[in-house]
Design a protein around this motif. Structure first.
Motif, mmCIF file in Angstrom:
data_model
loop_
_atom_site.group_PDB
_atom_site.id
_atom_site.type_symbol
_atom_site.label_atom_id
_atom_site.label_comp_id
_atom_site.label_asym_id
_atom_site.label_seq_id
_atom_site.Cartn_x
_atom_site.Cartn_y
_atom_site.Cartn_z
ATOM 1 N N PRO A 1 -1.774 21.388 20.187
ATOM 2 C CA PRO A 1 -0.942 20.513 19.340
ATOM 3 C C PRO A 1 0.542 20.888 19.422
ATOM 4 N N TRP A 2 0.836 22.172 19.511
ATOM 5 C CA TRP A 2 2.239 22.610 19.596
ATOM 6 C C TRP A 2 2.859 22.163 20.927
ATOM 7 N N ALA A 3 2.080 22.252 21.978
ATOM 8 C CA ALA A 3 2.581 21.833 23.289
ATOM 9 C C ALA A 3 2.857 20.334 23.279
ATOM 10 N N ARG A 4 1.961 19.568 22.684
ATOM 11 C CA ARG A 4 2.184 18.121 22.591
ATOM 12 C C ARG A 4 3.403 17.812 21.732
ATOM 13 N N LEU A 5 3.549 18.563 20.651
ATOM 14 C CA LEU A 5 4.715 18.343 19.787
ATOM 15 C C LEU A 5 6.007 18.670 20.525
ATOM 16 N N ARG A 6 6.002 19.764 21.289
ATOM 17 C CA ARG A 6 7.194 20.135 22.064
ATOM 18 C C ARG A 6 7.518 19.058 23.091
ATOM 19 N N ALA A 7 6.490 18.544 23.754
ATOM 20 C CA ALA A 7 6.699 17.490 24.748
ATOM 21 C C ALA A 7 7.256 16.233 24.075
ATOM 22 N N LYS A 8 6.715 15.901 22.916
ATOM 23 C CA LYS A 8 7.188 14.726 22.182
ATOM 24 C C LYS A 8 8.637 14.922 21.738
ATOM 25 N N ILE A 9 8.971 16.100 21.268
ATOM 26 C CA ILE A 9 10.342 16.409 20.851
ATOM 27 C C ILE A 9 11.295 16.282 22.039
ATOM 28 N N THR A 10 10.891 16.790 23.189
ATOM 29 C CA THR A 10 11.710 16.691 24.393
ATOM 30 C C THR A 10 11.920 15.227 24.768
ATOM 31 N N GLN A 11 10.854 14.453 24.723
ATOM 32 C CA GLN A 11 10.939 13.024 25.033
ATOM 33 C C GLN A 11 11.882 12.323 24.053
ATOM 34 N N LEU A 12 11.767 12.618 22.775
ATOM 35 C CA LEU A 12 12.613 11.982 21.772
ATOM 36 C C LEU A 12 14.076 12.386 21.929
ATOM 37 N N LYS A 13 14.319 13.623 22.305
ATOM 38 C CA LYS A 13 15.704 14.070 22.542
ATOM 39 C C LYS A 13 16.319 13.302 23.712
ATOM 40 N N LYS A 14 15.530 13.069 24.761
ATOM 41 C CA LYS A 14 16.031 12.287 25.898
ATOM 42 C C LYS A 14 16.314 10.850 25.467
ATOM 43 N N THR A 15 15.410 10.293 24.666
ATOM 44 C CA THR A 15 15.603 8.930 24.174
ATOM 45 C C THR A 15 16.875 8.840 23.338
ATOM 46 N N ILE A 16 17.081 9.805 22.475
ATOM 47 C CA ILE A 16 18.276 9.830 21.630
ATOM 48 C C ILE A 16 19.529 9.930 22.491
ATOM 49 N N ALA A 17 19.493 10.794 23.512
ATOM 50 C CA ALA A 17 20.645 10.952 24.401
ATOM 51 C C ALA A 17 20.947 9.636 25.122
ATOM 52 N N ASN A 18 19.905 8.951 25.594
ATOM 53 C CA ASN A 18 20.099 7.670 26.269
ATOM 54 C C ASN A 18 20.677 6.620 25.315
ATOM 55 N N LYS A 19 20.162 6.589 24.111
ATOM 56 C CA LYS A 19 20.653 5.624 23.122
ATOM 57 C C LYS A 19 22.104 5.926 22.752
ATOM 58 N N ASN A 20 22.447 7.207 22.657
ATOM 59 C CA ASN A 20 23.830 7.573 22.353
ATOM 60 C C ASN A 20 24.772 7.152 23.476
ATOM 61 N N GLU A 21 24.334 7.295 24.726
ATOM 62 C CA GLU A 21 25.138 6.836 25.866
ATOM 63 C C GLU A 21 25.337 5.323 25.800
ATOM 64 N N GLU A 22 24.262 4.621 25.530
ATOM 65 C CA GLU A 22 24.330 3.165 25.446
ATOM 66 C C GLU A 22 25.269 2.733 24.327
ATOM 67 N N LEU A 23 25.170 3.389 23.181
ATOM 68 C CA LEU A 23 26.025 3.073 22.043
ATOM 69 C C LEU A 23 27.485 3.357 22.368
ATOM 70 N N GLU A 24 27.747 4.441 23.058
ATOM 71 C CA GLU A 24 29.110 4.791 23.455
ATOM 72 C C GLU A 24 29.688 3.720 24.387
ATOM 73 N N GLN A 25 28.874 3.256 25.326
ATOM 74 C CA GLN A 25 29.319 2.212 26.253
ATOM 75 C C GLN A 25 29.590 0.908 25.508
ATOM 76 N N LEU A 26 28.713 0.553 24.585
ATOM 77 C CA LEU A 26 28.914 -0.671 23.803
ATOM 78 C C LEU A 26 30.191 -0.593 22.975
ATOM 79 N N ARG A 27 30.436 0.549 22.387
ATOM 80 C CA ARG A 27 31.661 0.729 21.599
ATOM 81 C C ARG A 27 32.897 0.636 22.495
#
Length: 71
Positions: free
Chosen positions: A6-32
């Motif tokens: 479960p911890w490994a899955r949680l770590r993988a999910k956290i990593t995935q979400l961090k990448k998603t957040i980074a991508n969304k932040n880039e997109e938001l920066e470009q839109l702004r």
């Protein structure tokens, strides 16, 4: 071992979400960054539209046909 999965899955999910957040932040920066150019374009088009409407409301030019229509 079963307790670590479960911890490994949680770590993988956290990593995935961090990448998603980074991508969304880039997109938001470009839109702004795009907003000022889009605002300028809309303002320019609004002014041109206003001038065209005023030209249509103004007096019509006298047009004299070069060839008279046959009756």
């Amino acid at each position: 071992m079963a307790g670590r999965r479960p911890w490994a899955r949680l770590r993988a999910k956290i990593t995935q979400l961090k990448k998603t957040i980074a991508n969304k932040n880039e997109e938001l920066e470009q839109l702004r960054a795009d907003v000022p150019a889009l605002v300028r374009a809309v303002n320019q088009l609004t002014l041109e539209n206003q001038k065209l409407r005023q030209a249509l409301e103004g007096p019509q030019a006298n047009v004299i046909p070069l060839v008279r229509p046959r009756t």
